[in-house]
Design a protein around this motif. Structure first.
Motif, PDB file in Angstrom:
ATOM      1  N   ILE A 171      10.732  -0.961   0.068  1.00 27.97           N
ATOM      2  CA  ILE A 171      10.080   0.191   0.949  1.00 27.97           C
ATOM      3  C   ILE A 171      10.499  -0.198   2.344  1.00 27.97           C
ATOM      4  CG2 ILE A 171       7.731   0.599   2.047  1.00 27.97           C
ATOM      5  CD1 ILE A 171       8.293   1.805  -0.641  1.00 27.97           C
ATOM      6  N   TYR A 172      10.690  -1.457   2.825  1.00 29.14           N
ATOM      7  CA  TYR A 172      11.136  -1.748   4.151  1.00 29.14           C
ATOM      8  C   TYR A 172      12.652  -1.173   4.423  1.00 29.14           C
ATOM      9  CZ  TYR A 172      13.999  -5.885   2.291  1.00 29.14           C
ATOM     10  OH  TYR A 172      14.662  -6.512   1.477  1.00 29.14           O
ATOM     11  N   PHE A 179      11.917   2.250   5.213  1.00 27.98           N
ATOM     12  CA  PHE A 179      11.396   2.237   6.455  1.00 27.98           C
ATOM     13  C   PHE A 179      12.443   2.261   7.637  1.00 27.98           C
ATOM     14  CE2 PHE A 179      10.149  -0.746   9.803  1.00 27.98           C
ATOM     15  CZ  PHE A 179       9.461  -0.024  10.732  1.00 27.98           C
ATOM     16  N   SER A 185      14.593   5.169   7.793  1.00 27.29           N
ATOM     17  CA  SER A 185      14.105   6.517   8.031  1.00 27.29           C
ATOM     18  C   SER A 185      13.925   6.266   9.701  1.00 27.29           C
ATOM     19  CB  SER A 185      12.815   6.715   7.342  1.00 27.29           C
ATOM     20  OG  SER A 185      12.009   7.828   8.124  1.00 27.29           O
ATOM     21  N   LEU A 186      13.457   5.038  10.315  1.00 23.18           N
ATOM     22  CA  LEU A 186      13.241   5.055  11.477  1.00 23.18           C
ATOM     23  C   LEU A 186      14.507   5.206  12.488  1.00 23.18           C
ATOM     24  CD1 LEU A 186      11.332   4.495  13.727  1.00 23.18           C
ATOM     25  CD2 LEU A 186      11.764   2.201  13.256  1.00 23.18           C
ATOM     26  N   THR A 221       7.457   9.574   8.726  1.00 23.97           N
ATOM     27  CA  THR A 221       7.595   8.827   7.346  1.00 23.97           C
ATOM     28  C   THR A 221       7.800   7.381   7.585  1.00 23.97           C
ATOM     29  OG1 THR A 221       8.265  11.015   6.627  1.00 23.97           O
ATOM     30  CG2 THR A 221       8.868   8.914   5.337  1.00 23.97           C
ATOM     31  N   ALA A 222       8.326   7.034   8.389  1.00 23.22           N
ATOM     32  CA  ALA A 222       8.905   5.754   8.544  1.00 23.22           C
ATOM     33  C   ALA A 222       7.590   4.900   9.105  1.00 23.22           C
ATOM     34  CB  ALA A 222       9.939   5.297   9.754  1.00 23.22           C
ATOM     35  N   LEU A 241       5.319   4.565   5.924  1.00 23.17           N
ATOM     36  CA  LEU A 241       6.189   3.376   5.034  1.00 23.17           C
ATOM     37  C   LEU A 241       5.648   2.079   5.572  1.00 23.17           C
ATOM     38  CD1 LEU A 241       9.369   5.070   3.902  1.00 23.17           C
ATOM     39  CD2 LEU A 241       7.451   4.676   2.534  1.00 23.17           C
ATOM     40  N   PHE A 242       5.717   2.039   6.891  1.00 29.86           N
ATOM     41  CA  PHE A 242       5.525   0.616   7.571  1.00 29.86           C
ATOM     42  C   PHE A 242       4.014   0.186   7.415  1.00 29.86           C
ATOM     43  CE2 PHE A 242       3.814  -1.464  11.258  1.00 29.86           C
ATOM     44  CZ  PHE A 242       4.510  -2.582  11.307  1.00 29.86           C
ATOM     45  N   LYS A 272       3.586  -0.953   3.943  1.00 25.67           N
ATOM     46  CA  LYS A 272       4.247  -2.029   3.628  1.00 25.67           C
ATOM     47  C   LYS A 272       3.491  -3.193   4.348  1.00 25.67           C
ATOM     48  CE  LYS A 272       7.393  -4.900   2.181  1.00 25.67           C
ATOM     49  NZ  LYS A 272       7.516  -5.312   0.993  1.00 25.67           N
TER      50      LYS A 272
END
Length: 183
Positions: free
Chosen positions: A42-43, A46, A49-50, A79-80, A83-84, A87
């Motif tokens: 996931i990171y 993340f 995306s970021l 979205t980032a 996800l952050f 996580k």
């Protein structure tokens, strides 16, 4: 046209390829990860995306009248953030509850893109923003089990009621049209 020199030209050339390719790759990789078909951390999603969102926001600032950059970057940055939070353990969501959040993010991205040029929200962006936000909120209620019924059972129960209301409205409209005598 870019506002700055060489860096602006480089960002402009890269962003025309990066925008569709990055969004496509991100959407496919996030979907495959959430479905369990791919094992991406996931990171990694993340960070990608970021970084992509910030690069597209910078490209949107360098260019004039580039709403698609603001749309894509807003969606990717939101979205980032989700996800952050997932996580870091701030938010615990089942995988089936993530896609309504993505619909909400699309709605917010339409608002940002519509507001970016005219300092007011353009109706061409407001209508899809309301639609995506409303549907995302509705689907979020069903996927998080706040509404304990399935969406199909609610739709099947309400469909006859809405159909009956539409028939009554149409009959009233026809009657008023006949009484007023206007074509």
């Amino acid at each position: 046209m870019p506002k700055s020199g060489l860096l602006g030209k480089i960002v402009l050339r890269i962003s025309w390829i990066l925008l569709p390719l990055g969004i496509g790759v991100f959407a496919v990789s996030l979907t495959l990860t959430l479905l369990g078909s791919a094992r991406l951390p996931i990171y990694l999603l993340f960070a990608g995306s970021l970084l992509l969102g910030l690069a597209l926001w910078y490209a949107g600032n360098l260019l004039e009248h580039r709403r698609r950059f603001y749309f894509a970057s807003t969606f990717l940055i939101l979205t980032a953030g989700l996800l952050f939070c997932m996580k870091a353990g701030i938010v615990t969501l089942p995988h089936r509850a993530i896609w309504p959040f993505l619909m909400l993010f699309v709605g917010f991205a339409f608002l940002v893109a519509g507001h970016s040029r005219l300092d007011r929200i353009h109706p061409a962006y407001l209508v899809p923003a309301i639609a995506f936000t409303g549907l995302g909120f509705l689907f979020l209620l069903f996927t998080t089990d706040i509404i304990p019924f399935s969406l199909m059972s609610v739709a099947l129960w309400w469909a006859p009621v809405i159909f009956l209301a539409a028939i009554v409205s149409f009959a009233v409209w026809l009657y008023r049209k006949k009484v007023s005598g206007k074509p």
